[in-house]
Design a protein around this motif. Structure first.
Motif, PDB file in Angstrom:
ATOM      1  N   PRO A 131      -9.362  -9.930  -4.396  1.00  0.00           N
ATOM      2  CA  PRO A 131      -9.027  -8.529  -4.669  1.00  0.00           C
ATOM      3  C   PRO A 131      -7.654  -8.409  -5.329  1.00  0.00           C
ATOM      4  CG  PRO A 131      -9.750  -8.819  -2.396  1.00  0.00           C
ATOM      5  CD  PRO A 131      -9.560 -10.185  -2.958  1.00  0.00           C
ATOM      6  N   LEU A 132      -7.495  -7.383  -6.126  1.00  0.00           N
ATOM      7  CA  LEU A 132      -6.199  -7.103  -6.728  1.00  0.00           C
ATOM      8  C   LEU A 132      -5.243  -6.647  -5.632  1.00  0.00           C
ATOM      9  CD1 LEU A 132      -4.685  -6.882  -9.457  1.00  0.00           C
ATOM     10  CD2 LEU A 132      -5.355  -4.466  -9.502  1.00  0.00           C
ATOM     11  N   ALA A 133      -4.069  -7.293  -5.575  1.00  0.00           N
ATOM     12  CA  ALA A 133      -3.100  -6.974  -4.527  1.00  0.00           C
ATOM     13  C   ALA A 133      -1.710  -6.813  -5.126  1.00  0.00           C
ATOM     14  CB  ALA A 133      -3.080  -8.068  -3.465  1.00  0.00           C
ATOM     15  N   ALA A 134      -1.192  -5.591  -5.077  1.00  0.00           N
ATOM     16  CA  ALA A 134       0.228  -5.405  -5.390  1.00  0.00           C
ATOM     17  C   ALA A 134       1.000  -6.064  -4.257  1.00  0.00           C
ATOM     18  CB  ALA A 134       0.553  -3.930  -5.494  1.00  0.00           C
ATOM     19  N   THR A 135       1.901  -6.976  -4.593  1.00  0.00           N
ATOM     20  CA  THR A 135       2.489  -7.862  -3.581  1.00  0.00           C
ATOM     21  C   THR A 135       4.008  -7.840  -3.619  1.00  0.00           C
ATOM     22  OG1 THR A 135       0.579  -9.329  -3.845  1.00  0.00           O
ATOM     23  CG2 THR A 135       2.509 -10.244  -2.742  1.00  0.00           C
ATOM     24  N   MET A 136       4.615  -7.710  -2.430  1.00  0.00           N
ATOM     25  CA  MET A 136       6.050  -7.959  -2.319  1.00  0.00           C
ATOM     26  C   MET A 136       6.211  -9.455  -2.075  1.00  0.00           C
ATOM     27  SD  MET A 136       9.023  -6.385   0.199  1.00  0.00           S
ATOM     28  CE  MET A 136       9.205  -4.876  -0.767  1.00  0.00           C
ATOM     29  N   TYR A 191      -7.537  -6.782 -15.336  1.00  0.00           N
ATOM     30  CA  TYR A 191      -7.495  -7.012 -13.892  1.00  0.00           C
ATOM     31  C   TYR A 191      -8.672  -6.340 -13.202  1.00  0.00           C
ATOM     32  CZ  TYR A 191      -2.903  -9.059 -14.353  1.00  0.00           C
ATOM     33  OH  TYR A 191      -1.868  -9.888 -14.701  1.00  0.00           O
ATOM     34  N   PRO A 192      -9.056  -6.873 -12.035  1.00  0.00           N
ATOM     35  CA  PRO A 192     -10.168  -6.254 -11.304  1.00  0.00           C
ATOM     36  C   PRO A 192      -9.839  -4.806 -10.929  1.00  0.00           C
ATOM     37  CG  PRO A 192      -9.577  -8.390 -10.352  1.00  0.00           C
ATOM     38  CD  PRO A 192      -8.514  -8.048 -11.334  1.00  0.00           C
ATOM     39  N   THR A 193     -10.865  -3.965 -10.880  1.00  0.00           N
ATOM     40  CA  THR A 193     -10.655  -2.594 -10.426  1.00  0.00           C
ATOM     41  C   THR A 193     -10.389  -2.592  -8.916  1.00  0.00           C
ATOM     42  OG1 THR A 193     -13.035  -2.323 -10.117  1.00  0.00           O
ATOM     43  CG2 THR A 193     -12.097  -1.616 -12.238  1.00  0.00           C
ATOM     44  N   SER A 194      -9.682  -1.559  -8.458  1.00  0.00           N
ATOM     45  CA  SER A 194      -9.334  -1.483  -7.040  1.00  0.00           C
ATOM     46  C   SER A 194      -9.416  -0.037  -6.557  1.00  0.00           C
ATOM     47  CB  SER A 194      -7.914  -2.021  -6.817  1.00  0.00           C
ATOM     48  OG  SER A 194      -7.495  -1.793  -5.485  1.00  0.00           O
ATOM     49  N   ASP A 195      -9.894   0.145  -5.338  1.00  0.00           N
ATOM     50  CA  ASP A 195      -9.929   1.475  -4.722  1.00  0.00           C
ATOM     51  C   ASP A 195      -8.550   1.909  -4.244  1.00  0.00           C
ATOM     52  OD1 ASP A 195     -12.676   1.593  -5.089  1.00  0.00           O
ATOM     53  OD2 ASP A 195     -13.105   0.721  -3.112  1.00  0.00           O
ATOM     54  N   TYR A 196      -7.592   0.977  -4.249  1.00  0.00           N
ATOM     55  CA  TYR A 196      -6.290   1.269  -3.658  1.00  0.00           C
ATOM     56  C   TYR A 196      -5.174   1.450  -4.699  1.00  0.00           C
ATOM     57  CZ  TYR A 196      -8.721  -0.218   0.540  1.00  0.00           C
ATOM     58  OH  TYR A 196      -9.633  -0.338   1.571  1.00  0.00           O
ATOM     59  N   TYR A 197      -5.475   1.131  -5.966  1.00  0.00           N
ATOM     60  CA  TYR A 197      -4.429   1.225  -6.995  1.00  0.00           C
ATOM     61  C   TYR A 197      -4.968   1.848  -8.284  1.00  0.00           C
ATOM     62  CZ  TYR A 197      -2.570  -2.567  -4.056  1.00  0.00           C
ATOM     63  OH  TYR A 197      -2.160  -3.343  -2.994  1.00  0.00           O
ATOM     64  N   LYS A 198      -4.125   2.658  -8.920  1.00  0.00           N
ATOM     65  CA  LYS A 198      -4.331   3.011 -10.315  1.00  0.00           C
ATOM     66  C   LYS A 198      -3.506   1.998 -11.114  1.00  0.00           C
ATOM     67  CE  LYS A 198      -5.259   7.945  -9.740  1.00  0.00           C
ATOM     68  NZ  LYS A 198      -4.846   9.328 -10.089  1.00  0.00           N
ATOM     69  N   THR A 199      -4.178   0.971 -11.580  1.00  0.00           N
ATOM     70  CA  THR A 199      -3.486  -0.226 -12.068  1.00  0.00           C
ATOM     71  C   THR A 199      -2.467   0.080 -13.149  1.00  0.00           C
ATOM     72  OG1 THR A 199      -5.491  -1.477 -11.579  1.00  0.00           O
ATOM     73  CG2 THR A 199      -3.839  -2.565 -12.931  1.00  0.00           C
ATOM     74  N   LEU A 229       0.861  -1.185   0.000  1.00  0.00           N
ATOM     75  CA  LEU A 229       0.000   0.000   0.000  1.00  0.00           C
ATOM     76  C   LEU A 229       0.896   1.233   0.000  1.00  0.00           C
ATOM     77  CD1 LEU A 229      -2.851   1.265   0.244  1.00  0.00           C
ATOM     78  CD2 LEU A 229      -2.525   1.227   2.730  1.00  0.00           C
ATOM     79  N   GLU A 230       0.670   2.093  -0.990  1.00  0.00           N
ATOM     80  CA  GLU A 230       1.449   3.335  -1.111  1.00  0.00           C
ATOM     81  C   GLU A 230       2.951   3.053  -1.098  1.00  0.00           C
ATOM     82  OE1 GLU A 230      -0.014   5.804   2.024  1.00  0.00           O
ATOM     83  OE2 GLU A 230      -1.953   6.159   1.037  1.00  0.00           O
ATOM     84  N   ASN A 231       3.327   2.080  -1.908  1.00  0.00           N
ATOM     85  CA  ASN A 231       4.730   1.710  -2.158  1.00  0.00           C
ATOM     86  C   ASN A 231       5.431   1.035  -0.977  1.00  0.00           C
ATOM     87  OD1 ASN A 231       4.672   2.831  -4.790  1.00  0.00           O
ATOM     88  ND2 ASN A 231       5.004   4.881  -3.916  1.00  0.00           N
ATOM     89  N   GLU A 232       4.683   0.671   0.051  1.00  0.00           N
ATOM     90  CA  GLU A 232       5.285  -0.006   1.188  1.00  0.00           C
ATOM     91  C   GLU A 232       4.550  -1.312   1.490  1.00  0.00           C
ATOM     92  OE1 GLU A 232       7.977   0.633   2.958  1.00  0.00           O
ATOM     93  OE2 GLU A 232       8.451   2.434   1.789  1.00  0.00           O
ATOM     94  N   PRO A 233       5.296  -2.418   1.751  1.00  0.00           N
ATOM     95  CA  PRO A 233       4.624  -3.672   2.110  1.00  0.00           C
ATOM     96  C   PRO A 233       3.961  -3.557   3.476  1.00  0.00           C
ATOM     97  CG  PRO A 233       7.001  -3.880   2.396  1.00  0.00           C
ATOM     98  CD  PRO A 233       6.770  -2.545   1.756  1.00  0.00           C
TER      99      PRO A 233
END
Length: 502
Positions: free
Chosen positions: A398-403, A365-373, A29-33
C-alpha cells in the motif's frame, strides 16, 4: 473500527514480513505519524531496484544514508555514487540531538548512534581508491555505444579490436586506440586494406573526434591499468558489516559522458562476473546512483537501451540498483517500469510544468483511500516521503506517507583530515594507486613504424650504393670524356687550318 484503526491494519498488513527487512519509519495519517505502524522493506526484494526522488532539500541523501546503514548491518555491501559530496559522514557516528529524539519518539523506534566501514573512491585526481578500466574490457560493441557511433563506424571499431587481437596488441588506454586509428589511416593503410578491407579516412576521423571528446571529459584518466576488480566492492569487515564504497564525484557533473561511460562499464562488468543467484534472501550488492539524470540526459538511444537491458538482467545476479533524482520523470519509462521500491519525497509546484510533473508522478503510484496523492506530494515535510515497495510475494505494498527514521551516522561530510585518515588506512588505495603503463598497442605500433622507417632508410642506402659506378668506370668515363674532348678540339682546329690555307 475507526479510520485510524483501519489505517493501522491496512499498513501493517501490507508491510509485515516473515524474513529480514529494513525499517524505514512509521506511516502518516492526517499529517501525524502513527507509531503503531511500521513501514518495512523485505531484504529479499531489494534486488528489484528502486527510485528515490524529491526536490532539493527534502531529505533524499538522509534516506539513502538510512538504507545504506541497515544494508551494511545485514552484511550487504553498498556502492554510492556521491555527486554532491554530502554522503561521506556515514563513516562517523552521529550525535543524538533533541529533534532526533523527538522524531523517534513519534515513530516509536529507539535511536542509537553508529559508524560504518567506508572506502572512498574516485574517477579523477581526488584522493581515494582509483577506479580504472581498459579499452579491451569494454569490447568493440560497448565502446562503440559509448561513443554513439553508427553501424559503419562501429564496424571500423570492430576491425580495430580484431586487428589488435590478431597481432597481440593490448588496447589499454585511449592513446592506444588513437594510435591504431592513425596507423590504419596512414602507415598501415595498405596492410589493413589487404587483410580486412578498405576503411574510409572520413570514418576514422569521426571516430577520432568522438574519442577526443571523451578524453576531454576525463576519459584519459579513467581508461588504463590497474583495472578495478569487482570483488573489491563485495567486502565485509571484521564485524560482519558490508563496506559502504563511496565514489566521490563532485568534480564530474560537467562530464556526463565520462559518468555514463563509467556507469555502463560498471554495470556490464558486474553482470558478466557475478554468478546467477535467482531468488535470494538478500542482495549481494546495492548500488545508489545519485543525480541519475546525468546518466540519461547525455545518453544516446542505443546507450539507453543498453542500460535498460542490463537493469532488467542484473537483478538475477542479486544486484539492486537505486536511482536518485529530483523528478521521477528524469528516468526513462523503460527503466522506471523495472523499479520495485519507490520513495518519493516532496515536490514543489512553482510553475505549470511543475504542476504537470506532480500529476504525472502521482499517476505512477497506487491509489489510496487515505491520501490525495498529488496534494500530499507538495505538503510532505523534510524527512517524509511516500513509500511503495514489493512484499515478499512480489505484490506492491500500500502507498504509505512515511515519517522516516534518522540516520545513526553523522549527517554531515567528513573533514579533510578524516578523509586523509580513511585513505591512509585503506588497503585498496595502496592496491590501486600505482599507474601501470605496460607495453600495449601504442608502444608496439610505434616500434613497428620506427622499424619500418629504419628498414626503408637502410634499403635506400643500399640502392644508392648499388647504383654508384666503380672507380674503373669513373676513370674510363673520364678518359672517354677527355679523348672525346681532344678529338673535338682537333676537329675544330683542322677545319680552321683548311680555311686559312685557302
Amino acid at each position: 473500527m475507526s479510520t485510524k484503526e483501519n489505517f493501522i491494519q491496512h499498513i501493517n498488513d501490507g508491510y509485515t514480513t516473515k524474513g529480514s527487512s529494513i525499517l524505514l519509519g512509521a506511516a502518516i495519517l492526517e499529517n501525524e505519524p502513527v507509531g503503531e505502524t511500521q513501514v518495512k522493506i523485505p531484504l529479499k526484494t531489494l534486488n528489484r531496484h528502486g527510485l528515490i526522488a524529491g526536490a532539493t532539500g527534502t531529505g533524499k541523501t538522509k534516506t539513502i544514508q538510512v538504507l545504506s546503514e541497515q544494508l551494511s548491518s545485514f552484511g550487504i555491501p553498498v556502492l554510492m555514487m556521491d555527486i554532491k559530496g554530502d554522503f561521506s559522514g556515514i563513516a562517523k557516528a552521529g550525535e543524538e540531538k533533541p529533534f532526533i529524539t523527538e522524531r523517534h519518539a513519534k515513530i516509536n523506534i529507539p535511536y542509537t548512534t553508529a559508524d560504518y566501514p567506508v572506502e572512498l573512491m574516485t574517477l579523477s585526481a581526488q584522493d581515494g581508491v582509483r577506479l580504472r578500466a581498459t579499452i579491451s574490457e569494454f569490447g568493440p560493441v560497448l565502446f562503440s555505444r559509448i561513443l554513439d557511433l553508427n553501424d559503419t563506424q562501429a564496424g571500423v571499431v570492430s576491425v580495430i579490436f580484431k586487428y589488435c587481437d590478431d597481432h597481440k596488441m593490448p588496447l589499454l588506454d585511449l592513446k592506444d586506440i588513437k594510435k591504431v586509428l592513425n596507423y590504419i589511416t596512414e602507415e598501415g593503410k595498405a596492410e589493413i586494406s589487404e587483410e580486412y578491407g578498405k576503411i574510409s579516412t572520413s570514418t576514422t576521423g569521426t571516430i577520432l573526434r568522438k574519442i577526443i571528446e571523451l578524453e576531454q571529459q576525463g576519459g584519459d584518466f579513467f581508461f588504463g591499468e590497474k583495472s578495478f576488480e569487482i570483488d573489491d566492492l563485495m567486502r565485509i569487515d571484521e564485524n560482519g558489516r558490508g563496506y559502504v564504497s563511496i565514489i566521490r564525484l563532485t568534480d564530474i557533473q560537467d562530464k556526463p559522458k565520462l559518468f555514463s561511460t563509467f556507469m555502463l562499464s560498471l554495470l556490464a562488468e558486474i553482470y558478466q562476473q557475478m554468478p546467477e543467484k535467482g531468488d535470494v534472501d538478500q542482495p549481494e550488492l546495492v548500488l545508489f546512483i545519485d543525480e541519475a539524470h546525468l546518466i540519461f540526459n547525455e545518453a544516446s538511444k542505443v546507450l539507453l537501451d543498453q542500460i535498460e537491458t542490463i537493469i532488467k538482467l542484473i537483478r538475477s545476479k542479486g544486484i539492486g540498483v537505486y536511482f536518485i533524482t529530483q523528478n521521477p520523470m528524469d528516468i526513462p519509462k523503460g527503466v522506471l517500469a523495472q523499479l520495485g521500491l519507490k520513495i518519493q519525497h516532496a515536490l514543489r509546484a512553482f510553475t505549470a510544468n511543475d504542476r504537470q510533473a506532480i500529476k504525472q508522478t502521482a499517476d505512477n503510484y497506487p491509489t489510496s483511500d487515505y491520501y490525495k496523492t498529488d496534494e500530499v506530494l507538495t505538503s510532505l515535510g523534510i524527512g517524509e516521503a511516500f513509500v511503495t515497495a514489493l512484499n515478499e510475494k512480489g505484490i506492491p505494498t500500500p502507498l504509505a506517507a512515511t515519517m522516516l527514521r534518522a540516520p545513526q551516522s553523522r549527517m554531515d561530510v567528513l573533514t579533510d583530515s578524516e578523509i586523509t585518515t580513511i585513505n591512509a588506512q585503506s588497503k585498496l588505495v595502496k592496491k590501486y594507486q600505482e599507474e601501470i603503463d605496460r607495453e600495449s598497442a601504442y608502444e608496439l605500433l610505434t616500434k613497428k613504424i620506427e622499424s619500418a622507417i629504419e628498414q626503408a632508410e637502410e634499403q635506400e642506402v643500399e640502392e644508392k650504393k648499388s647504383n654508384e659506378p666503380s672507380t674503373a668506370e669513373v676513370i674510363g668515363k673520364s678518359v672517354t670524356k677527355v679523348v672525346t674532348s681532344a678529338s673535338f678540339i682537333r676537329g675544330v682546329f683542322g677545319i680552321l687550318m683548311k680555311m686559312f690555307r685557302k
